[in-house]
Design an enzyme around this catalytic site. Sequence first.
Site, short mmCIF file in Angstrom:
data_model
loop_
_atom_site.label_atom_id
_atom_site.label_comp_id
_atom_site.label_asym_id
_atom_site.label_seq_id
_atom_site.Cartn_x
_atom_site.Cartn_y
_atom_site.Cartn_z
N SER A 91 9.83 -4.29 3.58
CA SER A 91 8.57 -5.43 3.20
C SER A 91 8.36 -5.27 1.76
CB SER A 91 7.57 -4.95 4.04
OG SER A 91 6.45 -5.64 3.58
N ASN A 143 4.88 0.66 -7.98
CA ASN A 143 4.16 -0.61 -7.76
C ASN A 143 2.70 -0.80 -7.52
OD1 ASN A 143 3.61 -2.01 -5.01
ND2 ASN A 143 5.43 -0.54 -4.71
N VAL A 183 1.01 -3.73 -6.27
CA VAL A 183 0.95 -5.18 -5.94
C VAL A 183 -0.48 -5.39 -5.52
CG1 VAL A 183 1.89 -7.23 -4.91
CG2 VAL A 183 3.33 -5.53 -6.13
N CYS A 227 -0.18 1.44 2.88
CA CYS A 227 -0.07 0.66 1.56
C CYS A 227 -0.99 1.85 0.51
CB CYS A 227 -0.46 -0.59 1.53
SG CYS A 227 -0.65 -1.26 -0.15
N LYS A 266 4.51 1.70 10.21
CA LYS A 266 4.96 2.43 9.17
C LYS A 266 4.11 3.21 8.54
CE LYS A 266 6.92 0.40 4.80
NZ LYS A 266 7.26 -0.48 4.05
N ASN A 270 6.37 4.98 3.57
CA ASN A 270 6.17 3.98 2.45
C ASN A 270 6.38 4.65 1.29
OD1 ASN A 270 4.75 2.02 1.21
ND2 ASN A 270 3.65 1.22 2.75
N THR A 296 14.06 -0.99 -2.85
CA THR A 296 14.21 -1.08 -4.34
C THR A 296 15.60 -1.38 -4.74
OG1 THR A 296 12.47 0.59 -4.24
CG2 THR A 296 13.64 0.32 -6.38
C1 SIN Z 1 1.52 -3.33 -2.22
O1 SIN Z 1 1.35 -4.65 -2.06
O2 SIN Z 1 0.70 -3.05 -2.94
C2 SIN Z 1 2.56 -2.56 -1.76
C3 SIN Z 1 2.54 -2.74 -0.51
C4 SIN Z 1 2.82 -1.46 0.27
O3 SIN Z 1 3.11 -0.18 -0.32
O4 SIN Z 1 2.72 -1.27 1.65
#
Ligand code: SIN
Length: 303
Positions: free
Chosen positions: A21, A69, A71, A130, A165, A192, A266
């Site tokens: 994902s 990251n 995001v 996340c 997850k 994750n 990645t």
């Molecule tokens: C994110 O959108 O910050 C990453 C998503 C995740 O690590 O599950």
Amino acid sequence: MVKTGFNIGKLFFKNPVLTASGTCGYGQELKDFLPPEKLGGIILKGMTNEPREGNPYPRMAETPSGMLNSVGLQNKGFDYFEKYIYPQIKSFDTNIIININGNTIEDYVELASKVTTLEKIPAIELNISCPNVKMGGMAFGTNPDTARKVISAVRKVYPHVLIVKLSPNVTSIEEFAKIAEDNGADSISLINTFLGMSIDVKRMRPSLATVTGGLSGPAIKPLALRMVWQAAKSVKIPVIGIGGIMNAFDALEFIMAGATAIQVGTALFIDPQAPLKIIHGIEQFLLEKGITDYSNLIGCINK
Ligand code: SIN
């Protein structure tokens, strides 16, 4: 031809290589590089009920052998997906799996219920890991009580394949693997990203606007492998291994540690064709070793 197909519950996967994902959008981006039907499955970018803008920039930073990251689950929400994206991808001849997220248990339940209306989505990946959001995400997946509640609540409304997850940011991965199994998960995927940070020394500022973010890539592979091995020994449900898998040998390590399948993440940013090469490499290895039954490879170091 060697066969590497397997089932999670009633759902058949033609091979053990899925995309992770957040690393290939909604799958359309991949079409320029590989035929989606060659994959065992595609896990879509994390989705929420409502649109989300995500975190402020910068959201990505390169680190030695890795990537951070933050995001923040940017996405346009379920309704947009259903109207504009789903029609474009529903004919892909592979398992299209939605990674679902929420701020509250009610959010997760609502989104899981909505997903059941999409005929061509045979499974969800329940993201309780996340590290980049203040509510939901890792906050659910690192607390045994909330993990239990959200998994069992989603299980009640979601009749198809439920993959949970897991976060690596816990002391005992076995505990969370068991919680997922005991509360109705059909499979667990792990790991994750690890919560990490880096500082841009020249700017004297954190590299990410949120200071911390999730670390992925080869830097985390030995840690991920250890956790997959531990989790696989503690549950009976299939485990999907994730964490710095760049090539077929990395994938084989996870499979030998006990993963039934793996996700490539990645690596796609470097080589979008990596999943194809990994599928081919696994098949070649089985041929060379004369292993005709893929299941004999899964967890072979423990046998
Ligand atoms: C994110 O959108 O910050 C990453 C998503 C995740 O690590 O599950």
